[in-house]
Design a protein around this motif. Structure first.
Motif, PDB file in Angstrom:
ATOM      1  N   ARG A  82       0.828  -1.205   0.000  1.00 24.86           N
ATOM      2  CA  ARG A  82       0.000   0.000   0.000  1.00 24.86           C
ATOM      3  C   ARG A  82       0.864   1.259   0.000  1.00 24.86           C
ATOM      4  NH1 ARG A  82      -3.804   2.342   4.596  1.00 24.86           N
ATOM      5  NH2 ARG A  82      -5.038   3.730   3.329  1.00 24.86           N
ATOM      6  N   GLN A  83       1.922   1.244   0.795  1.00 24.12           N
ATOM      7  CA  GLN A  83       2.836   2.389   0.826  1.00 24.12           C
ATOM      8  C   GLN A  83       3.502   2.588  -0.535  1.00 24.12           C
ATOM      9  OE1 GLN A  83       4.753   0.882   4.572  1.00 24.12           O
ATOM     10  NE2 GLN A  83       5.214   3.062   4.726  1.00 24.12           N
ATOM     11  N   LEU A 112      -6.923   9.502  -1.935  1.00 28.62           N
ATOM     12  CA  LEU A 112      -6.426   9.599  -0.567  1.00 28.62           C
ATOM     13  C   LEU A 112      -7.366  10.430   0.290  1.00 28.62           C
ATOM     14  CD1 LEU A 112      -2.643  10.360  -1.191  1.00 28.62           C
ATOM     15  CD2 LEU A 112      -3.670   8.188  -0.604  1.00 28.62           C
ATOM     16  N   ARG A 113      -7.539  10.010   1.511  1.00 28.06           N
ATOM     17  CA  ARG A 113      -8.378  10.752   2.435  1.00 28.06           C
ATOM     18  C   ARG A 113      -7.615  11.944   3.015  1.00 28.06           C
ATOM     19  NH1 ARG A 113     -10.458   7.203   7.029  1.00 28.06           N
ATOM     20  NH2 ARG A 113     -11.084   6.028   5.217  1.00 28.06           N
ATOM     21  N   ILE A 114      -6.373  11.713   3.423  1.00 27.09           N
ATOM     22  CA  ILE A 114      -5.540  12.758   4.006  1.00 27.09           C
ATOM     23  C   ILE A 114      -4.329  12.962   3.111  1.00 27.09           C
ATOM     24  CG2 ILE A 114      -4.110  13.396   5.974  1.00 27.09           C
ATOM     25  CD1 ILE A 114      -5.991  11.688   7.700  1.00 27.09           C
ATOM     26  N   ILE A 115      -4.077  14.211   2.760  1.00 29.96           N
ATOM     27  CA  ILE A 115      -2.919  14.533   1.918  1.00 29.96           C
ATOM     28  C   ILE A 115      -1.702  14.651   2.824  1.00 29.96           C
ATOM     29  CG2 ILE A 115      -1.983  16.137   0.216  1.00 29.96           C
ATOM     30  CD1 ILE A 115      -4.614  14.638  -0.551  1.00 29.96           C
ATOM     31  N   PRO A 116      -0.641  13.918   2.531  1.00 33.87           N
ATOM     32  CA  PRO A 116       0.521  13.921   3.430  1.00 33.87           C
ATOM     33  C   PRO A 116       1.289  15.243   3.395  1.00 33.87           C
ATOM     34  CG  PRO A 116       0.972  12.612   1.494  1.00 33.87           C
ATOM     35  CD  PRO A 116      -0.465  13.003   1.410  1.00 33.87           C
ATOM     36  N   ILE A 144       6.898   7.288   1.486  1.00 35.96           N
ATOM     37  CA  ILE A 144       5.786   7.663   2.350  1.00 35.96           C
ATOM     38  C   ILE A 144       5.976   6.980   3.694  1.00 35.96           C
ATOM     39  CG2 ILE A 144       4.255   5.835   1.549  1.00 35.96           C
ATOM     40  CD1 ILE A 144       2.839   9.224   1.934  1.00 35.96           C
ATOM     41  N   SER A 145       5.647   7.679   4.759  1.00 33.28           N
ATOM     42  CA  SER A 145       5.797   7.111   6.096  1.00 33.28           C
ATOM     43  C   SER A 145       4.753   6.012   6.303  1.00 33.28           C
ATOM     44  CB  SER A 145       5.647   8.202   7.148  1.00 33.28           C
ATOM     45  OG  SER A 145       4.356   8.746   7.103  1.00 33.28           O
ATOM     46  N   PRO A 146       4.977   5.118   7.259  1.00 33.10           N
ATOM     47  CA  PRO A 146       4.023   4.021   7.482  1.00 33.10           C
ATOM     48  C   PRO A 146       2.608   4.483   7.829  1.00 33.10           C
ATOM     49  CG  PRO A 146       6.094   3.530   8.562  1.00 33.10           C
ATOM     50  CD  PRO A 146       6.199   4.937   8.054  1.00 33.10           C
ATOM     51  N   ASP A 147       2.483   5.649   8.478  1.00 31.92           N
ATOM     52  CA  ASP A 147       1.141   6.138   8.797  1.00 31.92           C
ATOM     53  C   ASP A 147       0.575   7.044   7.702  1.00 31.92           C
ATOM     54  OD1 ASP A 147       2.795   8.276   9.174  1.00 31.92           O
ATOM     55  OD2 ASP A 147       1.978   8.839  11.129  1.00 31.92           O
ATOM     56  N   LEU A 148       1.273   7.147   6.571  1.00 32.21           N
ATOM     57  CA  LEU A 148       0.858   7.902   5.388  1.00 32.21           C
ATOM     58  C   LEU A 148       0.700   9.393   5.656  1.00 32.21           C
ATOM     59  CD1 LEU A 148      -1.863   5.458   3.985  1.00 32.21           C
ATOM     60  CD2 LEU A 148       0.576   5.467   3.527  1.00 32.21           C
ATOM     61  N   SER A 149       1.428   9.925   6.617  1.00 34.37           N
ATOM     62  CA  SER A 149       1.278  11.340   6.952  1.00 34.37           C
ATOM     63  C   SER A 149       2.403  12.211   6.403  1.00 34.37           C
ATOM     64  CB  SER A 149       1.203  11.513   8.464  1.00 34.37           C
ATOM     65  OG  SER A 149       2.423  11.133   9.052  1.00 34.37           O
TER      66      SER A 149
END
Length: 111
Positions: free
Chosen positions: A5-6, A85-89, A40-45
């Motif tokens: 996913r990442q 994506l729900r949250i844009i990193p 991308i970080s593991p928490d997708l942030s």
């Protein structure tokens, strides 16, 4: 080790960021910015993007300009990937100088 996913999200962000930079640098003649890698970080942030700038002498200047306008770039990225994506990193940019390093090694080997 990044998961599937990442990797998919990193590829999506790399593609969209490269399109954004291509459109933005079209106005600047003689300058080309490409995204060589995105992580991308593991928490997708947090997304870390590595940029290759041609000519490399303008790299620091362009990186400073990009970091000054990172909110605008993030907004543009958000409008492009809002359905995926729900949250844009948060975006972090770094210069990828691996091509300069390769050129330096080639020059040393020729001598």
């Amino acid at each position: 080790m990044q998961e599937t996913r990442q990797n998919k999200i990193a590829r999506l962000l790399q593609k969209e960021l490269s399109i954004i930079f291509q459109q933005q640098t079209r106005a600047m003649r003689g300058v080309m910015v490409s995204v060589t890698r995105a992580k991308i970080s593991p928490d997708l942030s947090v997304c870390t993007a590595y940029l290759s700038v041609f000519p490399s002498e303008k790299g620091e200047e362009i990186l400073k300009n990009i970091n000054a306008n990172d909110k605008t770039i993030r907004y543009e990225l958000g409008t492009r990937v809002r359905h995926q994506l729900r949250i844009i990193p948060e975006l972090r940019f770094f210069i990828d100088d691996s091509l300069d390093y390769i050129d330096r090694i080639d020059e040393l080997l020729k001598n």
